[in-house]
Motif scaffolding. Structure first.
Motif, mmCIF file in Angstrom:
data_model
loop_
_atom_site.group_PDB
_atom_site.id
_atom_site.type_symbol
_atom_site.label_atom_id
_atom_site.label_comp_id
_atom_site.label_asym_id
_atom_site.label_seq_id
_atom_site.Cartn_x
_atom_site.Cartn_y
_atom_site.Cartn_z
ATOM 1 N N ILE A 2 0.817 -1.223 0.000
ATOM 2 C CA ILE A 2 0.000 0.000 0.000
ATOM 3 C C ILE A 2 0.850 1.273 0.000
ATOM 4 N N GLY A 3 2.160 1.118 -0.122
ATOM 5 C CA GLY A 3 3.035 2.285 -0.224
ATOM 6 C C GLY A 3 3.106 3.132 1.025
ATOM 7 N N SER A 4 3.115 2.477 2.182
ATOM 8 C CA SER A 4 3.133 3.217 3.448
ATOM 9 C C SER A 4 4.188 2.669 4.393
ATOM 10 N N ILE A 5 4.631 3.552 5.268
ATOM 11 C CA ILE A 5 5.563 3.206 6.337
ATOM 12 C C ILE A 5 4.927 3.695 7.628
ATOM 13 N N THR A 6 4.926 2.867 8.662
ATOM 14 C CA THR A 6 4.437 3.308 9.964
ATOM 15 C C THR A 6 5.603 3.323 10.935
ATOM 16 N N GLY A 7 5.520 4.221 11.909
ATOM 17 C CA GLY A 7 6.578 4.293 12.896
ATOM 18 C C GLY A 7 6.309 5.343 13.941
ATOM 19 N N HIS A 8 7.273 5.499 14.825
ATOM 20 C CA HIS A 8 7.160 6.445 15.942
ATOM 21 C C HIS A 8 8.299 7.453 15.883
ATOM 22 N N ALA A 9 7.955 8.689 16.197
ATOM 23 C CA ALA A 9 8.949 9.768 16.244
ATOM 24 C C ALA A 9 8.313 10.986 16.892
ATOM 25 N N ASP A 10 9.151 11.963 17.215
ATOM 26 C CA ASP A 10 8.601 13.225 17.711
ATOM 27 C C ASP A 10 8.232 14.110 16.523
ATOM 28 N N ALA A 11 7.567 15.197 16.797
ATOM 29 C CA ALA A 11 7.076 16.088 15.735
ATOM 30 C C ALA A 11 8.210 16.686 14.907
ATOM 31 N N HIS A 12 9.346 16.946 15.524
ATOM 32 C CA HIS A 12 10.492 17.500 14.799
ATOM 33 C C HIS A 12 10.978 16.517 13.731
ATOM 34 N N ALA A 13 11.123 15.249 14.110
ATOM 35 C CA ALA A 13 11.559 14.234 13.146
ATOM 36 C C ALA A 13 10.527 14.074 12.037
ATOM 37 N N ALA A 14 9.244 14.121 12.397
ATOM 38 C CA ALA A 14 8.187 14.004 11.390
ATOM 39 C C ALA A 14 8.275 15.137 10.376
ATOM 40 N N ALA A 15 8.539 16.326 10.842
ATOM 41 C CA ALA A 15 8.662 17.472 9.937
ATOM 42 C C ALA A 15 9.854 17.300 8.997
ATOM 43 N N SER A 16 10.947 16.771 9.503
ATOM 44 C CA SER A 16 12.139 16.607 8.663
ATOM 45 C C SER A 16 11.946 15.524 7.607
ATOM 46 N N VAL A 17 11.111 14.541 7.885
ATOM 47 C CA VAL A 17 10.861 13.457 6.934
ATOM 48 C C VAL A 17 10.118 13.959 5.699
ATOM 49 N N ARG A 18 9.341 15.000 5.853
ATOM 50 C CA ARG A 18 8.572 15.538 4.723
ATOM 51 C C ARG A 18 9.466 15.973 3.560
ATOM 52 N N ALA A 19 10.722 16.266 3.840
ATOM 53 C CA ALA A 19 11.648 16.721 2.797
ATOM 54 C C ALA A 19 12.338 15.579 2.056
ATOM 55 N N ILE A 20 12.117 14.341 2.478
ATOM 56 C CA ILE A 20 12.766 13.196 1.836
ATOM 57 C C ILE A 20 12.119 12.954 0.472
ATOM 58 N N PRO A 21 12.920 12.838 -0.590
ATOM 59 C CA PRO A 21 12.354 12.533 -1.907
ATOM 60 C C PRO A 21 11.550 11.227 -1.857
ATOM 61 N N GLY A 22 10.359 11.261 -2.416
ATOM 62 C CA GLY A 22 9.490 10.090 -2.428
ATOM 63 C C GLY A 22 8.420 10.111 -1.362
ATOM 64 N N VAL A 23 8.578 10.966 -0.344
ATOM 65 C CA VAL A 23 7.559 11.073 0.702
ATOM 66 C C VAL A 23 6.455 12.001 0.203
ATOM 67 N N LEU A 24 5.238 11.454 0.118
ATOM 68 C CA LEU A 24 4.087 12.248 -0.323
ATOM 69 C C LEU A 24 3.362 12.895 0.839
ATOM 70 N N ASP A 25 3.309 12.197 1.988
ATOM 71 C CA ASP A 25 2.550 12.706 3.121
ATOM 72 C C ASP A 25 3.062 12.080 4.412
ATOM 73 N N VAL A 26 2.984 12.833 5.489
ATOM 74 C CA VAL A 26 3.304 12.350 6.832
ATOM 75 C C VAL A 26 2.144 12.767 7.727
ATOM 76 N N THR A 27 1.439 11.790 8.268
ATOM 77 C CA THR A 27 0.243 12.064 9.052
ATOM 78 C C THR A 27 0.334 11.388 10.404
ATOM 79 N N GLU A 28 -0.009 12.124 11.441
ATOM 80 C CA GLU A 28 -0.044 11.522 12.772
ATOM 81 C C GLU A 28 -1.235 10.571 12.841
ATOM 82 N N SER A 29 -0.974 9.369 13.310
ATOM 83 C CA SER A 29 -2.024 8.363 13.436
ATOM 84 C C SER A 29 -2.908 8.697 14.633
ATOM 85 N N ILE A 30 -4.194 8.592 14.433
ATOM 86 C CA ILE A 30 -5.122 8.811 15.544
ATOM 87 C C ILE A 30 -5.801 7.489 15.864
#
Length: 79
Positions: A38-66
């Motif tokens: 399904i083209g997804s990766i799940t994991g745990h991180a703080d908000a700072h790391a999540a923000a930095s991941v958005r700049a990785i080539p190939g990342v379309l979206d980073v959403t906090e799981s609820i």
């Protein structure tokens, strides 16, 4: 200290998901699952790391799981 949350990363089908997962780990994510089908990766991180991941080539979206809970069967009145 920031709290770690669960995140869902959506990866472009034009990129190798394994390579994106490696880059995500390098940004401080603890990868729980690489869901190639399904083209997804799940994991745990703080908000700072999540923000930095958005700049990785190939990342379309980073959403906090609820989370949600519907309770046990029959707990919401008659069907």
């Amino acid at each position: 200290m920031s709290r770690n949350s669960e995140w869902i990363i959506t990866v472009s089908p034009d990129y190798a998901i394994g390579a994106v997962a490696s880059a995500v780990r390098a940004k401080g994510f603890k990868v729980d699952a690489v869901l190639s089908a399904i083209g997804s990766i799940t994991g745990h991180a703080d908000a700072h790391a999540a923000a930095s991941v958005r700049a990785i080539p190939g990342v379309l979206d980073v959403t906090e799981s609820i989370g949600f809970d519907v309770g046990p069967p029959g707990s919401h009145g008659p069907s």
